[in-house]
Design an enzyme around this catalytic site. Structure first.
Site: not given
Length: 329
Positions: A27, A83, A108, A134, A191, A195, A227, A231
């Site tokens: 990406s 990674d 990264h 990307g 980062d 995550e 729900e 959404e």
């Protein structure tokens, strides 16, 4: 004070006489490669032969090289593989070809910060990390816009590492939006925390818990899915566009009042303490050591947990309901 750089702060000509090698055409690899080439930079790309990414690179008009060929020929080597394989690629194909005048680039900081990659002392090492996928990096570049990015210098041998990093950022369109200066440590730790505690881990666990609570109380799984999962995109889109305060003023007053009074009961002090514990595990390197070991020992825990998640009832319900939503395909 935060430092933010824009087009006027970057000189793309610094890259004009250099060869940029992109290792990994996923990406980010594809997005950055296309932007660099469009900016007039000479770009070489590397990908494993026979893969879909290799095929895509060929279709995009690139000659595709091995990682070792890239390391030999490129002046700036950008490592954009996942990674967990970067260190192996570095040790096997890149390290022996690094010499004075070359630079290493990352998007990264994991492998540098946790010392899985230990670059020689005679090269510049910097990071340009777009804060978006990307494909969007490339799409916005073509529109004359850009995605904000982070920039950091780990090793500045020449005295020009930041200038080189900003030139790279400009070549992928990031300085059009703004590039924030950080460090490898800060980028990596924040980062990973984002995550684990919020974006992936926190949200996934919250959705599971909400779904299970409704279904166990006797409500239809399909209604529960709508729900607590379907959404969610509406809310995250509003937050991204207008911030949390803006979202609260665009949902119903009922929803807003429920947010303000019940949200802190869900994400309570116990949850906050667990978040701090997760952050400490990241800062100490405990998580990194655990993940590195997991990859070296066959990923049994990873695969078991992934399979367990696949078996949650919300997945089957969601698969059926998404068939009712052709606009998602």
């Amino acid at each position: 004070m935060v430092k933010i750089y824009y087009d006027k702060d970057a000189d793309i000509n610094i890259l004009k006489d250099k060869v940029v090698g992109i290792i990994g055409y996923g990406s980010q690899g594809r997005g950055q490669s296309l932007c660099l080439r469009e900016s007039g930079i000479k770009v070489l790309v590397s990908e494993l032969e026979g893969t879909q990414n290799y095929k895509q690179a060929k279709e995009d008009g690139f000659e595709v090289y091995t990682a070792e060929e890239i390391a030999k020929q490129a002046d700036v080597i950008q490592i954009l593989t996942q990674d967990h394989i970067q260190a192996e690629v570095y040790k096997k194909s890149i390290k022996k070809h690094l010499k004075s005048g070359k630079s290493l680039c990352f998007s990264h900081g994991f492998n540098i910060h946790f010392r899985q990659i230990k670059p020689p002392k005679n090269i510049d090492v910097f990071m340009v990390a777009p804060k978006g996928p990307g494909p969007l990096v490339w799409e916005l570049y073509r529109q004359g816009k850009g995605i904000p990015a982070l920039v950091a210098v780990y090793q500045d041998v020449t005295g020009n590492a930041m200038k080189l990093a900003l030139a790279y950022a400009k070549a992928i369109g990031a300085t059009r939006a703004g590039v924030i200066e950080t460090t490898f440590k800060e980028e990596t730790e924040t980062d990973l925390f984002g995550e684990q505690a919020v974006l992936c881990g926190g949200v996934s666990a919250l959705i599971y818990a909400g779904f299970d609570t409704l279904v166990e109380a006797g409500y239809q799984p399909e209604i529960a899915y709508f729900e607590v999962l379907h959404e969610l995109k509406l809310i995250t889109d509003l937050i991204q566009q207008h911030g949390i305060s803006g979202m609260r003023r665009r949902v119903s007053n009922t929803a807003c009042y429920g947010d303000l009074t019940r949200g802190p009961r869900v994400i309570n002090e116990k949850v906050r303490k667990e978040m701090k514990k997760i952050l400490k595990e990241i800062q100490s390197g405990k998580f990194a050591r655990e993940w590195i070991k997991e990859n070296k020992t066959g990923r049994q825990k990873f695969n078991d947990l992934l399979k367990k998640g696949d078996g949650h009832p919300i997945e089957e319900v969601g698969k059926k309901l998404r068939e009712m939503m052709p606009w998602m395909k």
